[in-house]
Design a protein around this motif. Sequence first.
Motif, PDB file in Angstrom:
ATOM      1  N   GLY A 342      18.091 -84.813 -85.139  1.00  0.00           N
ATOM      2  CA  GLY A 342      18.804 -83.764 -85.850  1.00  0.00           C
ATOM      3  C   GLY A 342      18.003 -83.260 -87.030  1.00  0.00           C
ATOM      4  O   GLY A 342      17.393 -84.041 -87.756  1.00  0.00           O
ATOM      5  N   CYS A 343      17.990 -81.944 -87.218  1.00  0.00           N
ATOM      6  CA  CYS A 343      17.326 -81.308 -88.358  1.00  0.00           C
ATOM      7  C   CYS A 343      18.398 -80.608 -89.183  1.00  0.00           C
ATOM      8  O   CYS A 343      18.969 -79.605 -88.742  1.00  0.00           O
ATOM      9  N   GLU A 344      18.648 -81.137 -90.383  1.00  0.00           N
ATOM     10  CA  GLU A 344      19.672 -80.558 -91.241  1.00  0.00           C
ATOM     11  C   GLU A 344      19.074 -79.439 -92.086  1.00  0.00           C
ATOM     12  O   GLU A 344      18.070 -79.632 -92.774  1.00  0.00           O
ATOM     13  N   ILE A 359      18.368 -67.509 -81.758  1.00  0.00           N
ATOM     14  CA  ILE A 359      17.011 -66.969 -81.881  1.00  0.00           C
ATOM     15  C   ILE A 359      16.025 -67.825 -81.091  1.00  0.00           C
ATOM     16  O   ILE A 359      15.080 -67.311 -80.488  1.00  0.00           O
ATOM     17  N   CYS A 360      16.274 -69.138 -81.070  1.00  0.00           N
ATOM     18  CA  CYS A 360      15.429 -70.032 -80.260  1.00  0.00           C
ATOM     19  C   CYS A 360      15.450 -69.608 -78.796  1.00  0.00           C
ATOM     20  O   CYS A 360      14.402 -69.530 -78.144  1.00  0.00           O
ATOM     21  N   ALA A 361      16.642 -69.333 -78.273  1.00  0.00           N
ATOM     22  CA  ALA A 361      16.765 -68.927 -76.867  1.00  0.00           C
ATOM     23  C   ALA A 361      15.988 -67.641 -76.607  1.00  0.00           C
ATOM     24  O   ALA A 361      15.318 -67.507 -75.578  1.00  0.00           O
ATOM     25  N   GLU A 362      16.077 -66.715 -77.541  1.00  0.00           N
ATOM     26  CA  GLU A 362      15.328 -65.458 -77.396  1.00  0.00           C
ATOM     27  C   GLU A 362      13.820 -65.715 -77.333  1.00  0.00           C
ATOM     28  O   GLU A 362      13.076 -64.970 -76.700  1.00  0.00           O
ATOM     29  N   ASN A 363      13.393 -66.806 -77.979  1.00  0.00           N
ATOM     30  CA  ASN A 363      11.972 -67.154 -78.010  1.00  0.00           C
ATOM     31  C   ASN A 363      11.584 -68.195 -76.960  1.00  0.00           C
ATOM     32  O   ASN A 363      10.501 -68.779 -77.028  1.00  0.00           O
ATOM     33  N   GLY A 364      12.492 -68.442 -76.012  1.00  0.00           N
ATOM     34  CA  GLY A 364      12.144 -69.286 -74.873  1.00  0.00           C
ATOM     35  C   GLY A 364      12.230 -70.778 -75.102  1.00  0.00           C
ATOM     36  O   GLY A 364      11.515 -71.546 -74.452  1.00  0.00           O
ATOM     37  N   VAL A 365      13.135 -71.206 -75.999  1.00  0.00           N
ATOM     38  CA  VAL A 365      13.365 -72.645 -76.166  1.00  0.00           C
ATOM     39  C   VAL A 365      14.862 -72.871 -76.399  1.00  0.00           C
ATOM     40  O   VAL A 365      15.501 -72.165 -77.187  1.00  0.00           O
ATOM     41  N   MET A 366      15.436 -73.815 -75.651  1.00  0.00           N
ATOM     42  CA  MET A 366      16.860 -74.118 -75.746  1.00  0.00           C
ATOM     43  C   MET A 366      17.057 -75.322 -76.653  1.00  0.00           C
ATOM     44  O   MET A 366      16.465 -76.379 -76.424  1.00  0.00           O
ATOM     45  N   VAL A 367      17.890 -75.148 -77.707  1.00  0.00           N
ATOM     46  CA  VAL A 367      18.219 -76.248 -78.621  1.00  0.00           C
ATOM     47  C   VAL A 367      19.731 -76.311 -78.790  1.00  0.00           C
ATOM     48  O   VAL A 367      20.453 -75.363 -78.484  1.00  0.00           O
ATOM     49  N   LEU A 368      20.199 -77.448 -79.299  1.00  0.00           N
ATOM     50  CA  LEU A 368      21.615 -77.670 -79.566  1.00  0.00           C
ATOM     51  C   LEU A 368      21.890 -77.548 -81.058  1.00  0.00           C
ATOM     52  O   LEU A 368      20.966 -77.511 -81.873  1.00  0.00           O
ATOM     53  N   ILE A 369      23.184 -77.530 -81.395  1.00  0.00           N
ATOM     54  CA  ILE A 369      23.572 -77.736 -82.780  1.00  0.00           C
ATOM     55  C   ILE A 369      24.452 -78.982 -82.851  1.00  0.00           C
ATOM     56  O   ILE A 369      24.966 -79.447 -81.825  1.00  0.00           O
ATOM     57  N   ALA A 370      24.611 -79.534 -84.041  1.00  0.00           N
ATOM     58  CA  ALA A 370      25.520 -80.657 -84.270  1.00  0.00           C
ATOM     59  C   ALA A 370      26.288 -80.333 -85.537  1.00  0.00           C
ATOM     60  O   ALA A 370      25.960 -80.790 -86.626  1.00  0.00           O
ATOM     61  N   GLY A 371      27.289 -79.465 -85.392  1.00  0.00           N
ATOM     62  CA  GLY A 371      27.962 -78.914 -86.548  1.00  0.00           C
ATOM     63  C   GLY A 371      27.226 -77.670 -87.028  1.00  0.00           C
ATOM     64  O   GLY A 371      26.185 -77.297 -86.482  1.00  0.00           O
ATOM     65  N   ARG A 376      20.009 -79.729 -83.200  1.00  0.00           N
ATOM     66  CA  ARG A 376      19.909 -81.021 -82.494  1.00  0.00           C
ATOM     67  C   ARG A 376      19.001 -80.889 -81.278  1.00  0.00           C
ATOM     68  O   ARG A 376      19.055 -79.907 -80.544  1.00  0.00           O
ATOM     69  N   PHE A 377      18.188 -81.912 -81.072  1.00  0.00           N
ATOM     70  CA  PHE A 377      17.308 -82.008 -79.903  1.00  0.00           C
ATOM     71  C   PHE A 377      17.754 -83.213 -79.075  1.00  0.00           C
ATOM     72  O   PHE A 377      17.849 -84.329 -79.596  1.00  0.00           O
ATOM     73  N   ALA A 378      18.023 -82.993 -77.791  1.00  0.00           N
ATOM     74  CA  ALA A 378      18.391 -84.094 -76.892  1.00  0.00           C
ATOM     75  C   ALA A 378      17.799 -83.827 -75.510  1.00  0.00           C
ATOM     76  O   ALA A 378      18.516 -83.718 -74.517  1.00  0.00           O
TER      77      ALA A 378
END
Length: 406
Positions: A342-344, A359-371, A376-378
Amino acid sequence: MAMDYTPVRDDFDKYMIPMFSPAPFIPVKGHGSVVIDQTGKDYIDFVGGIAVNSLGHANEELVSNLAAQLNKISHLGNGYTNEPVLKLAKTLCEFTFAEKVFFCNSGAEANEAALKLARKYALENYSAEKNEILAFNSAFHGRTLFTVSAGGQPKYSQDFGPLPGAIKHQDFNDIDAAINAITDKTCAVIVEPIQGEGGVIPANKEFLLALREACDRHAAILIFDEVQTGVGRTGQLYAYMHYGVVPDVLSTAKALGGGFPIGAILTTDKFASALSVGSHGTTYGGNPLAATAANTVLSIVSQIEFLDDVKNKHQLITQGLSEMNARHDIFQDIRGMGLLIGCELKEHFKGKAKALSNICAENGVMVLIAGPNVVRFAPALNITQEEIEMGLMRFEQALEVFINKE
């Protein structure tokens, strides 16, 4: 309807109950940790199906074993047992503290079973008054009425009252508050070794030790919710192994099936006796397909070299993120274990994790959030170094776009 009809994203809004707000693109295929959408655009997948796709997409061994099982027997119901599930139960017991296993279909169902077990065990062995459950603020244990009540995020439960009673919450990692809340009326304490949805916050070892001691002192069942942390996610098969604190009941799901729905609770003979014939059940739980998927996952993930590689990938990703942060000064904390990171966001960017993920998705990478404040990366546990490096490069490009918009 024409057989050649291709669904579009607008169909979600037209036909689906609006519980989710999915991305504007539709992924259609993937291999490893690369996903491709309907337009042919590729993405590095740091989401892993929310910590589910332990072996990535289209894993050859998983596909082959599931196809073989489909050609044998796919479902029986709980009036019969089957070979894959017996093999799976034996493996989980041999690899963990457990002596007995119950299989279901999801993490919520596993936690539901764990909490029901605790209430029933206390009733049969002590009294009806021993029914209190201690959980923790910011916890997430599922979406059934019982588990959403145990979860420590009122936004998920407040609209569904009246909620199940006798559930108390204290702050995570607050030893004094927890110990004072555990009494002879406590039947169970449920805790995540790492709060996933709550912001990727690891428990302190002293906190878990204190919970273990207090549960022993007051004859309460200690439940570890390892739905997100289990099956190699942290670099050990289960996170409790990092801490040297053994629970009485452990819930597991997500990565266990590598994408096929399966959940389970692991426990000892002592507590398993509470769930006698007819006391709980499931139609799909422990079906041969789910068990085959889980057997495949465990045969790969349980290898020492594989788990060591997860720890190495943790270093690779966190080092890359730290170097990125030195350049852009956007995160106030980078934390987690294994491939749950997690990156706060710093105060200036507070509440904007979702905007960054878009914005990550627009740049070709899928990430999560945690709140609202944590990215979040999983990713898949077998994500390659090349996929990590490409994903981090795209993530930094997204960071630059995000910062320039602020």
